[in-house]
Design a protein around this motif. Structure first.
Motif, PDB file in Angstrom:
ATOM      1  N   ARG A  17       0.851  -0.995   0.040  1.00  0.00           N
ATOM      2  CA  ARG A  17      -0.005  -0.062   0.009  1.00  0.00           C
ATOM      3  C   ARG A  17       0.812   1.229  -0.142  1.00  0.00           C
ATOM      4  NH1 ARG A  17      -1.863   2.346   5.924  1.00  0.00           N
ATOM      5  NH2 ARG A  17      -0.155   1.615   6.979  1.00  0.00           N
ATOM      6  N   ASN A  69       3.903   0.751  16.718  1.00  0.00           N
ATOM      7  CA  ASN A  69       3.315   1.493  15.660  1.00  0.00           C
ATOM      8  C   ASN A  69       1.920   1.110  15.426  1.00  0.00           C
ATOM      9  OD1 ASN A  69       2.701   2.830  13.452  1.00  0.00           O
ATOM     10  ND2 ASN A  69       4.201   2.217  12.020  1.00  0.00           N
ATOM     11  N   ALA A  72      -3.352   3.408  12.179  1.00  0.00           N
ATOM     12  CA  ALA A  72      -4.556   4.461  12.325  1.00  0.00           C
ATOM     13  C   ALA A  72      -5.071   4.238  13.780  1.00  0.00           C
ATOM     14  CB  ALA A  72      -5.518   4.103  11.282  1.00  0.00           C
ATOM     15  N   HIS A  75      -4.896   7.147  16.247  1.00  0.00           N
ATOM     16  CA  HIS A  75      -5.599   8.633  16.357  1.00  0.00           C
ATOM     17  C   HIS A  75      -6.923   8.497  17.006  1.00  0.00           C
ATOM     18  CE1 HIS A  75      -2.396   9.122  13.249  1.00  0.00           C
ATOM     19  NE2 HIS A  75      -2.881   8.382  12.593  1.00  0.00           N
ATOM     20  N   HIS A  95       6.102   6.146  14.094  1.00  0.00           N
ATOM     21  CA  HIS A  95       5.303   6.246  13.030  1.00  0.00           C
ATOM     22  C   HIS A  95       6.708   6.271  11.687  1.00  0.00           C
ATOM     23  CE1 HIS A  95       1.352   6.771  14.741  1.00  0.00           C
ATOM     24  NE2 HIS A  95       2.177   7.772  15.630  1.00  0.00           N
ATOM     25  N   MET A  96       6.244   5.645  10.553  1.00  0.00           N
ATOM     26  CA  MET A  96       7.302   5.673   9.593  1.00  0.00           C
ATOM     27  C   MET A  96       7.302   7.068   8.710  1.00  0.00           C
ATOM     28  SD  MET A  96       7.578   1.795   7.899  1.00  0.00           S
ATOM     29  CE  MET A  96       5.720   1.428   7.993  1.00  0.00           C
ATOM     30  N   SER A  97       5.930   7.660   8.677  1.00  0.00           N
ATOM     31  CA  SER A  97       5.790   8.674   7.777  1.00  0.00           C
ATOM     32  C   SER A  97       5.766   9.906   8.876  1.00  0.00           C
ATOM     33  CB  SER A  97       4.272   8.536   7.101  1.00  0.00           C
ATOM     34  OG  SER A  97       3.259   8.599   7.924  1.00  0.00           O
ATOM     35  N   ARG A 106      -4.343  12.812  11.450  1.00  0.00           N
ATOM     36  CA  ARG A 106      -3.238  12.284  11.726  1.00  0.00           C
ATOM     37  C   ARG A 106      -2.098  12.991  12.624  1.00  0.00           C
ATOM     38  NH1 ARG A 106      -3.106   8.035   8.082  1.00  0.00           N
ATOM     39  NH2 ARG A 106      -3.908   8.359   6.040  1.00  0.00           N
TER      40      ARG A 106
HETATM   41  C1  DQA Z   1       1.467   5.234  10.332  1.00  0.00           C
HETATM   42  C2  DQA Z   1       0.670   6.493  10.174  1.00  0.00           C
HETATM   43  C3  DQA Z   1      -0.682   6.529  10.512  1.00  0.00           C
HETATM   44  O1  DQA Z   1      -1.542   7.720  10.508  1.00  0.00           O
HETATM   45  C4  DQA Z   1      -1.304   5.377   9.445  1.00  0.00           C
HETATM   46  O2  DQA Z   1      -2.813   5.406   9.730  1.00  0.00           O
HETATM   47  C5  DQA Z   1      -0.806   4.242   9.604  1.00  0.00           C
HETATM   48  C6  DQA Z   1       0.868   4.253   9.465  1.00  0.00           C
HETATM   49  C7  DQA Z   1       2.819   5.249   9.990  1.00  0.00           C
HETATM   50  O3  DQA Z   1       3.605   4.318  10.232  1.00  0.00           O
HETATM   51  O4  DQA Z   1       3.276   6.548   9.402  1.00  0.00           O
HETATM   52  O5  DQA Z   1      -1.309   3.088   9.140  1.00  0.00           O
HETATM   53  O6  DQA Z   1       1.367   4.901  11.777  1.00  0.00           O
END
Ligand code: DQA
Length: 136
Positions: A17, A69, A72, A75, A95-97, A106
């Motif tokens: 994804r 991690n 979602a 949140h 969080h990776m992002s 987020r």
């Molecule tokens: C996440 C960021 C979240 O907002 C998102 O729903 C994820 C991945 C991240 O690793 O950046 O599933 O946790």
């Protein structure tokens, strides 16, 4: 040290994804890279798409530090928030992002206030940085 890495909902889809956000490596490949950074340590990896299963994993954890991690769930899951608050083992939120450069929903984390710290935005290195911080 004994580390437990917990990944929540949809993290099993990493590498499939939104590759522009989460990269093209699978979660298994990321976990192997994490383990390679900690040859002297015990690393357990757990992933679930089910909120209650993550709570149970937190309740039954037997380790020195947890790297979470929650995806979602971060949140909106007061259940995971309360499970973290219920245990003595320190939990680092990752969080990776960089969630703060993304959609406004987020920007809120309901788990941050019960975590020892938070690392965002470094891809798979978010997990590695979090685990390293337990060794400082
Ligand atoms: C996440 C960021 C979240 O907002 C998102 O729903 C994820 C991945 C991240 O690793 O950046 O599933 O946790």
């Amino acid at each position: 040290m004994k580390f437990l890495f917990i990944n929540g909902v949809n993290l099993n889809m990493t590498g499939v994804r939104e590759k522009g956000v989460y990269g093209s490596q699978s979660l298994e490949e990321i976990n192997a890279d994490i383990k390679a950074h900690f040859p002297q340590d015990t690393c357990e990896f757990y992933q679930s798409n089910y909120e209650g299963d993550i709570c149970t994993k937190l309740h039954t954890a037997d380790c020195d530090g947890i790297i979470l991690n929650a995806g979602a769930f971060t949140h909106y899951s007061y259940a995971i928030r309360d499970a973290i608050a219920a245990i003595k083992i320190p939990v680092i939120e990752v969080h990776m992002s960089n969630v703060f450069r993304r959609e406004s929903f987020r920007h809120e984390s309901v788990i941050s206030e019960v975590c020892a710290g938070t690392i965002v935005g470094f891809g798979k290195n978010s997990y590695i940085l979090a685990a390293q911080s337990f060794k400082l």
